[in-house]
Design a protein around this motif. Structure first.
Motif, PDB file in Angstrom:
ATOM      1  N   LYS A 119       0.823  -1.218   0.000  1.00 10.75           N
ATOM      2  CA  LYS A 119       0.000   0.000   0.000  1.00 10.75           C
ATOM      3  C   LYS A 119       0.859   1.271   0.000  1.00 10.75           C
ATOM      4  CE  LYS A 119      -4.109   2.050   2.057  1.00 10.75           C
ATOM      5  NZ  LYS A 119      -5.134   1.944   3.125  1.00 10.75           N
ATOM      6  N   GLY A 120       0.542   2.169  -0.926  1.00 14.52           N
ATOM      7  CA  GLY A 120       1.215   3.457  -0.991  1.00 14.52           C
ATOM      8  C   GLY A 120       2.494   3.479  -1.806  1.00 14.52           C
ATOM      9  N   ARG A 121       2.914   2.337  -2.332  1.00 10.09           N
ATOM     10  CA  ARG A 121       4.133   2.319  -3.138  1.00 10.09           C
ATOM     11  C   ARG A 121       3.862   2.941  -4.514  1.00 10.09           C
ATOM     12  NH1 ARG A 121       8.299  -0.053  -0.653  1.00 10.09           N
ATOM     13  NH2 ARG A 121       7.751  -1.162   1.266  1.00 10.09           N
ATOM     14  N   PRO A 122       4.887   3.505  -5.147  1.00  9.96           N
ATOM     15  CA  PRO A 122       4.695   4.325  -6.355  1.00  9.96           C
ATOM     16  C   PRO A 122       3.833   3.703  -7.448  1.00  9.96           C
ATOM     17  CG  PRO A 122       6.942   4.532  -5.587  1.00  9.96           C
ATOM     18  CD  PRO A 122       6.301   3.490  -4.731  1.00  9.96           C
ATOM     19  N   PHE A 123       4.037   2.429  -7.769  1.00  8.69           N
ATOM     20  CA  PHE A 123       3.296   1.806  -8.858  1.00  8.69           C
ATOM     21  C   PHE A 123       2.147   0.926  -8.368  1.00  8.69           C
ATOM     22  CE2 PHE A 123       7.264   2.999 -10.822  1.00  8.69           C
ATOM     23  CZ  PHE A 123       6.893   3.409 -12.101  1.00  8.69           C
ATOM     24  N   ALA A 124       1.869   0.967  -7.089  1.00  7.61           N
ATOM     25  CA  ALA A 124       0.765   0.167  -6.541  1.00  7.61           C
ATOM     26  C   ALA A 124      -0.573   0.836  -6.851  1.00  7.61           C
ATOM     27  CB  ALA A 124       0.932   0.013  -5.036  1.00  7.61           C
ATOM     28  N   PRO A 125      -1.651   0.056  -6.900  1.00  5.28           N
ATOM     29  CA  PRO A 125      -2.975   0.648  -7.106  1.00  5.28           C
ATOM     30  C   PRO A 125      -3.296   1.630  -5.979  1.00  5.28           C
ATOM     31  CG  PRO A 125      -3.050  -1.746  -7.306  1.00  5.28           C
ATOM     32  CD  PRO A 125      -1.709  -1.410  -6.759  1.00  5.28           C
ATOM     33  N   ALA A 126      -4.175   2.583  -6.275  1.00  3.18           N
ATOM     34  CA  ALA A 126      -4.566   3.579  -5.275  1.00  3.18           C
ATOM     35  C   ALA A 126      -6.059   3.860  -5.388  1.00  3.18           C
ATOM     36  CB  ALA A 126      -3.764   4.870  -5.466  1.00  3.18           C
ATOM     37  N   GLY A 127      -6.619   4.453  -4.344  1.00  3.29           N
ATOM     38  CA  GLY A 127      -8.023   4.849  -4.363  1.00  3.29           C
ATOM     39  C   GLY A 127      -8.968   3.673  -4.511  1.00  3.29           C
ATOM     40  N   GLU A 128      -9.969   3.830  -5.363  1.00  6.19           N
ATOM     41  CA  GLU A 128     -10.950   2.772  -5.564  1.00  6.19           C
ATOM     42  C   GLU A 128     -10.323   1.540  -6.211  1.00  6.19           C
ATOM     43  OE1 GLU A 128     -14.418   0.908  -5.012  1.00  6.19           O
ATOM     44  OE2 GLU A 128     -13.829   2.892  -4.278  1.00  6.19           O
ATOM     45  N   ASP A 129      -9.318   1.787  -7.047  1.00  5.03           N
ATOM     46  CA  ASP A 129      -8.619   0.674  -7.677  1.00  5.03           C
ATOM     47  C   ASP A 129      -7.951  -0.204  -6.615  1.00  5.03           C
ATOM     48  OD1 ASP A 129      -7.584  -0.960  -9.684  1.00  5.03           O
ATOM     49  OD2 ASP A 129      -5.782   0.266  -9.933  1.00  5.03           O
ATOM     50  N   TRP A 130      -7.408   0.422  -5.587  1.00  6.50           N
ATOM     51  CA  TRP A 130      -6.802  -0.334  -4.487  1.00  6.50           C
ATOM     52  C   TRP A 130      -7.841  -1.234  -3.817  1.00  6.50           C
ATOM     53  CZ3 TRP A 130      -2.488  -1.970  -2.162  1.00  6.50           C
ATOM     54  CH2 TRP A 130      -2.582  -2.443  -0.859  1.00  6.50           C
ATOM     55  N   ASN A 131      -8.991  -0.688  -3.526  1.00  7.34           N
ATOM     56  CA  ASN A 131     -10.038  -1.468  -2.866  1.00  7.34           C
ATOM     57  C   ASN A 131     -10.477  -2.660  -3.723  1.00  7.34           C
ATOM     58  OD1 ASN A 131     -10.077   0.301  -0.660  1.00  7.34           O
ATOM     59  ND2 ASN A 131     -11.580   1.661  -1.652  1.00  7.34           N
ATOM     60  N   ASN A 132     -10.600  -2.435  -5.015  1.00  2.38           N
ATOM     61  CA  ASN A 132     -11.013  -3.517  -5.910  1.00  2.38           C
ATOM     62  C   ASN A 132      -9.940  -4.608  -5.997  1.00  2.38           C
ATOM     63  OD1 ASN A 132     -13.394  -2.154  -6.485  1.00  2.38           O
ATOM     64  ND2 ASN A 132     -12.554  -1.133  -8.301  1.00  2.38           N
ATOM     65  N   ARG A 133      -8.701  -4.173  -6.122  1.00  5.16           N
ATOM     66  CA  ARG A 133      -7.615  -5.140  -6.226  1.00  5.16           C
ATOM     67  C   ARG A 133      -7.444  -5.903  -4.912  1.00  5.16           C
ATOM     68  NH1 ARG A 133      -4.168  -3.607 -10.477  1.00  5.16           N
ATOM     69  NH2 ARG A 133      -2.931  -5.481 -10.052  1.00  5.16           N
ATOM     70  N   LEU A 134      -7.606  -5.208  -3.815  1.00  3.92           N
ATOM     71  CA  LEU A 134      -7.461  -5.849  -2.511  1.00  3.92           C
ATOM     72  C   LEU A 134      -8.486  -6.967  -2.339  1.00  3.92           C
ATOM     73  CD1 LEU A 134      -5.834  -5.743   0.129  1.00  3.92           C
ATOM     74  CD2 LEU A 134      -7.528  -4.131   1.017  1.00  3.92           C
ATOM     75  N   ALA A 135      -9.689  -6.714  -2.785  1.00  7.46           N
ATOM     76  CA  ALA A 135     -10.735  -7.744  -2.703  1.00  7.46           C
ATOM     77  C   ALA A 135     -10.348  -8.970  -3.537  1.00  7.46           C
ATOM     78  CB  ALA A 135     -12.064  -7.167  -3.186  1.00  7.46           C
TER      79      ALA A 135
END
Length: 467
Positions: A245-261
């Motif tokens: 989480k929070g790394r430069p090329f990692a997903p962020a925002g809503e994309d993070w939530n979707n990928r995390l699921a």
């Protein structure tokens, strides 16, 4: 229906087609390249082809990157300079993201990938380097490929592979004082042998793995290849997600939530069948050191050099005799006390911030033995900056270590950092075969804390006496 392993889930989701011979064409999510990609780019140029997905390709010079300077002129030798320069030209021409030697994101490919958020759960990741298995620590299927396959991936973003078998390694128990992931890996390889996992993908599981830091998991997966495995993998969990989480090329925002699921579904089903099972009791693992020219030649530091006379078969007896002659060791002699000349802390195995912290904790307030030359080579520019912010560089320099620029360095001795003939090195790298750190060099593999202790003592020694 039979459950699937984590490996099988990732493989099937990336399989484009399977041919009549049983080979699968796999789609590749991330293609990591270094200066060894010069020939594959020449293949593309000869066929008038371009890189299919430059946005999924990332380049960094690491094998030949000098640790005493940051310019092309500092690279050791004209041939190696050309390979580094070629990587820069090819990346710029094709629109590939390049972490050059003057880039604050530069470093060893297998350190940069995870720390930049390029290596993500469920991905397929390839690189023209066997230790690509490192990235499996984040729940990815990551493996090394040859030069012709590098060219194929550059041109098509896919590669032909035969599906490996599966090996589950279950490690339970709390690690003792002075015992790290490097010791776990060496203990495992000593148990199953350097070919014990040939043709398999290893999945690591158990309470020891669950408690292990991400840096430790990266070390463990990195060394999977030294057991003959095609790859190593660990199911992603909260430790993984917090690291990404929070790394430069990692997903962020809503994309993070979707990928995390999606990532939370990446695990081996309870009824999944593995081709082979191995278990290890972590409480019985001691600080380890290698004595020979294979990673399987590893013993607890309290052990003794093997005696050829005790080997059952003549062939094995002959191998041990040759090894002891090359390594300059006495049969039956204690490992603790073997004099060293060099100490190397770094590499894609042990060049991360946690590794440097563990070594600095041992050397703080002490001085290395007068006859020892000791190098600390951070795995990336980001690791170097983090270490300097914590004052680790000052601890190492005060103790007599050389504080270098990032790169593969003395791990494979292709950038000018070598161990002289006949000299003995306490090394945190991943291979100890004949001449690995320089012609006629002698390498003993161990953890960063063990290498630091050896540098202080001037000989192989048990790190636990320094804790």
């Amino acid at each position: 229906m039979q459950g699937k392993t984590l490996f099988e889930k990732i493989w099937s989701s990336h399989e484009v087609v399977r041919d009549d011979t049983g080979q699968s064409l796999l789609y590749i999510d991330r293609n990591l390249i270094h200066e060894g990609s010069r020939n594959p780019f020449q293949v593309l140029a000869a066929k008038n082809l371009t890189v299919r997905r430059p946005d999924r390709t990332f380049a960094t010079p690491d094998h030949y990157a000098p640790t005493t300077g940051r310019t092309l002129d500092d690279v050791d030798g004209p041939e190696r300079r050309d390979m580094v320069a070629s990587l820069t030209r090819n990346a710029q021409r094709e629109g590939i993201t390049l972490f050059g030697m003057d880039d604050p994101r530069h470093g060893i490919t297998h350190v940069v990938g995870p720390e930049q958020g390029l290596s993500l759960p469920g991905m397929t990741i390839v690189c023209g380097d066997s230790h690509t298995s490192t990235h499996g620590a984040l729940g990815a299927l990551a493996f090394g490929v040859g030069a012709s396959d590098v060219a194929l991936v550059l041109a098509t973003q896919s590669v032909w592979q035969r599906m490996p078998l599966t090996l589950r390694v279950t490690i339970d128990g709390e690690l003792g004082r002075g015992v790290s992931a490097k010791d776990v890996a060496l203990a495992l390889i000593a148990k199953i042998g350097a070919s014990g996992a040939t043709g398999h993908v290893i999945e690591y599981t158990g309470s020891t793995i669950a408690a292990m830091s991400m840096e430790g998991r990266l070390t463990l997966c990195n060394l999977s290849i030294e057991a003959g495995a095609r790859a190593g993998i660990i199911a992603p969990d909260e430790t993984t997600f917090a690291y990404i989480k929070g790394r430069p090329f990692a997903p962020a925002g809503e994309d993070w939530n979707n990928r995390l699921a999606q990532w939370r579904m990446l695990f081996s089903d309870p009824d999944a069948a593995f081709d082979t099972e191995v278990s290890l009791d972590a409480t019985r693992i001691a600080p380890m050191v290698t004595w020979g020219n294979s990673v399987e030649d590893a013993l607890p530091i309290s052990g003794a050099v093997p005696d050829p006379a005790s080997a059952g078969e003549p062939e094995r007896r002959a191998v041990i005799e040759r090894t002891l002659d090359y390594m300059g060791l006495r049969a039956g002699g204690p490992l603790d006390g073997v004099k060293i000349d060099y100490a190397f802390i770094g590499s894609c195995t042990n060049g991360r911030i946690e590794d440097l912290r563990s070594a600095a904790a041992i050397v703080k307030g002490k001085t290395i033995a007068a006859h020892v030359t000791a190098l600390v080579v951070p795995g990336s520019a980001q690791v170097k900056l983090a270490a300097q912010a914590e004052g680790l560089d000052r601890i190492f320099v005060a103790a007599g270590f050389q504080w270098r620029e990032p790169g593969c360095s003395m791990c494979l001795a292709t950038n000018g950092d070598t161990v002289p003939p006949g000299a003995r090195c306490a090394s945190t790298s991943n291979r100890n075969f004949v001449g690995r750190q320089g012609p006629e060099s002698r390498t003993h593999l161990m953890s960063p804390a063990m290498a630091a202790a050896a540098a202080i003592a001037g000989h192989l020694t048990d790190v636990r006496q320094f804790l």
